[in-house]
Design a protein around this motif. Sequence first.
Motif, PDB file in Angstrom:
ATOM      1  N   ASP A   1       8.466 -14.356  52.707  1.00 36.99           N
ATOM      2  CA  ASP A   1       9.473 -13.949  51.740  1.00 36.99           C
ATOM      3  C   ASP A   1       9.846 -12.489  51.958  1.00 36.99           C
ATOM      4  O   ASP A   1       9.007 -11.683  52.387  1.00 36.99           O
ATOM      5  N   GLN A   2      11.082 -12.147  51.637  1.00 32.94           N
ATOM      6  CA  GLN A   2      11.493 -10.752  51.767  1.00 32.94           C
ATOM      7  C   GLN A   2      10.660  -9.860  50.858  1.00 32.94           C
ATOM      8  O   GLN A   2      10.342  -8.721  51.221  1.00 32.94           O
ATOM      9  N   ALA A   3      10.287 -10.375  49.680  1.00 35.26           N
ATOM     10  CA  ALA A   3       9.490  -9.575  48.746  1.00 35.26           C
ATOM     11  C   ALA A   3       8.145  -9.192  49.358  1.00 35.26           C
ATOM     12  O   ALA A   3       7.620  -8.102  49.096  1.00 35.26           O
ATOM     13  N   TYR A   4       7.583 -10.077  50.181  1.00 39.44           N
ATOM     14  CA  TYR A   4       6.304  -9.800  50.840  1.00 39.44           C
ATOM     15  C   TYR A   4       6.457  -8.647  51.835  1.00 39.44           C
ATOM     16  O   TYR A   4       5.625  -7.741  51.892  1.00 39.44           O
ATOM     17  N   ILE A   5       7.546  -8.694  52.606  1.00 39.69           N
ATOM     18  CA  ILE A   5       7.820  -7.622  53.569  1.00 39.69           C
ATOM     19  C   ILE A   5       8.101  -6.312  52.845  1.00 39.69           C
ATOM     20  O   ILE A   5       7.619  -5.245  53.239  1.00 39.69           O
ATOM     21  N   GLU A   6       8.866  -6.388  51.761  1.00 44.26           N
ATOM     22  CA  GLU A   6       9.213  -5.177  51.007  1.00 44.26           C
ATOM     23  C   GLU A   6       7.963  -4.519  50.433  1.00 44.26           C
ATOM     24  O   GLU A   6       7.832  -3.285  50.456  1.00 44.26           O
ATOM     25  N   GLU A   7       7.035  -5.319  49.927  1.00 46.26           N
ATOM     26  CA  GLU A   7       5.798  -4.767  49.376  1.00 46.26           C
ATOM     27  C   GLU A   7       4.989  -4.054  50.463  1.00 46.26           C
ATOM     28  O   GLU A   7       4.431  -2.978  50.236  1.00 46.26           O
ATOM     29  N   ALA A   8       4.930  -4.664  51.654  1.00 50.22           N
ATOM     30  CA  ALA A   8       4.187  -4.053  52.759  1.00 50.22           C
ATOM     31  C   ALA A   8       4.812  -2.717  53.170  1.00 50.22           C
ATOM     32  O   ALA A   8       4.100  -1.731  53.393  1.00 50.22           O
ATOM     33  N   ILE A   9       6.153  -2.681  53.266  1.00 45.57           N
ATOM     34  CA  ILE A   9       6.839  -1.437  53.635  1.00 45.57           C
ATOM     35  C   ILE A   9       6.609  -0.371  52.569  1.00 45.57           C
ATOM     36  O   ILE A   9       6.341   0.795  52.877  1.00 45.57           O
ATOM     37  N   SER A  10       6.693  -0.775  51.298  1.00 45.02           N
ATOM     38  CA  SER A  10       6.481   0.169  50.202  1.00 45.02           C
ATOM     39  C   SER A  10       5.067   0.738  50.234  1.00 45.02           C
ATOM     40  O   SER A  10       4.860   1.944  50.051  1.00 45.02           O
ATOM     41  N   ASP A  11       4.070  -0.133  50.462  1.00 41.59           N
ATOM     42  CA  ASP A  11       2.678   0.331  50.540  1.00 41.59           C
ATOM     43  C   ASP A  11       2.508   1.332  51.679  1.00 41.59           C
ATOM     44  O   ASP A  11       1.813   2.339  51.530  1.00 41.59           O
ATOM     45  N   TYR A  12       3.137   1.043  52.810  1.00 42.91           N
ATOM     46  CA  TYR A  12       3.034   1.934  53.967  1.00 42.91           C
ATOM     47  C   TYR A  12       3.731   3.272  53.700  1.00 42.91           C
ATOM     48  O   TYR A  12       3.147   4.343  53.901  1.00 42.91           O
ATOM     49  N   MET A  13       4.964   3.215  53.226  1.00 44.32           N
ATOM     50  CA  MET A  13       5.741   4.440  53.032  1.00 44.32           C
ATOM     51  C   MET A  13       5.156   5.307  51.918  1.00 44.32           C
ATOM     52  O   MET A  13       5.292   6.532  51.942  1.00 44.32           O
ATOM     53  N   ASN A  14       4.500   4.684  50.940  1.00 47.66           N
ATOM     54  CA  ASN A  14       3.920   5.435  49.824  1.00 47.66           C
ATOM     55  C   ASN A  14       2.433   5.725  50.011  1.00 47.66           C
ATOM     56  O   ASN A  14       1.789   6.224  49.082  1.00 47.66           O
ATOM     57  N   CYS A  15       1.899   5.386  51.196  1.00 49.18           N
ATOM     58  CA  CYS A  15       0.490   5.674  51.515  1.00 49.18           C
ATOM     59  C   CYS A  15      -0.460   5.088  50.470  1.00 49.18           C
ATOM     60  O   CYS A  15      -1.429   5.745  50.038  1.00 49.18           O
ATOM     61  N   GLU A  16      -0.187   3.855  50.040  1.00 44.07           N
ATOM     62  CA  GLU A  16      -1.000   3.216  49.016  1.00 44.07           C
ATOM     63  C   GLU A  16      -2.394   2.866  49.544  1.00 44.07           C
ATOM     64  O   GLU A  16      -2.574   2.501  50.697  1.00 44.07           O
TER      65      GLU A  16
END
Length: 351
Positions: free
Chosen positions: A259-274
């Motif tokens: 799902d796009q939401a799955y990819i978006e969450e991964a990108i957000s975690d990476y970009m925000n250093c979660e």
Amino acid sequence: MLQGWHSVLYEGGELCTMRSTVSNLRRMTLREFLSEYQEEMSEYYGGEFWTHKDEIITDSDMGDTVVLCLVDDSEVDPISVPDHQKKNIQKSGKWRREKIRHKWAYQNPMNRIHGYVVLKDLTNQQHETSILSISAICSTYFTDKKGIGADLMKFAKDWGRNERWGYHDIVLEVANEYSGMGIEEEEYEEDSEEESEEEYEEDSEEDSEEESDEEWRSIPTEGEFPWIPCESALDILSSELWRKCMRKDWRGNPTYNLDQAYIEEAISDYMNCEKNSEDKNYVWEGTSVREVNENEPGENEYGGFWYRKGKKSQERLMKFYEMHGFKEDPDVHLNWCCFSEIPYPTMRLSL
């Protein structure tokens, strides 16, 4: 305790300047790609990819997620398309030509990314050794280059084998549409979400801004701050990377495994250093150990009906992983405390 990724990549950026062995594409993190092609991204997509003078795009810090890309950095005509698409360009109207170029030509700089892999550190307190997980791996449909999948697997292995990280195993879940059927969401999870929303509404905007400022100013970056994509930029990135997951079925209809939401969450975690752990000074607690009767597993348990149905649907994909040294290991799902309760087949590569 695991040393962590943080701001240190391979010495002098060695990992990301290396080229893949089969496709001859350049290895880069997503942030490195966005930094190198910022001007092209801004021209094509707009101000979402502009930065302030004190913002930096490259990896100044890292959380537990990283997005690694294989990029074609060759100098070519940005409106050119592969040979098999040139006839379509010639016989199409303006709107259709632009649509084809958006998918294939480098005037859309995201088309330079021919494949990517999302890696996640799942090291936890309940397992003795460090764990690296492949959360997603994808080679684009819109390319005529070969061997991208094999190069992505090697990229992931090289990252995991780097002595700076100290990983002992690479694991993955074989996602499918069946394994999660029949699993009901826990009531406490719903209650937690409701409580979180109420707490968020009670916080004032002023307090939120202050907390956000304090969080970013805690990063040691010598007066510079990491660039964080706005909601619109995040949507563009997730949409373009999700599109690379597209395949066509026997009828020619597009299908997506993620799902796009799955990819978006991964990108957000990476970009925000979660981080997985709420306290950055401690290793993540992990999930829970699961007990299963191996002789008679429940239909929603590992080895049960929905697990078997999901595994059968992904036999071809599992063979691909086996070609690269992975073997199915139920112990990862049951005892490593790194994945959810959904009984996806789990595979392991010892490093």
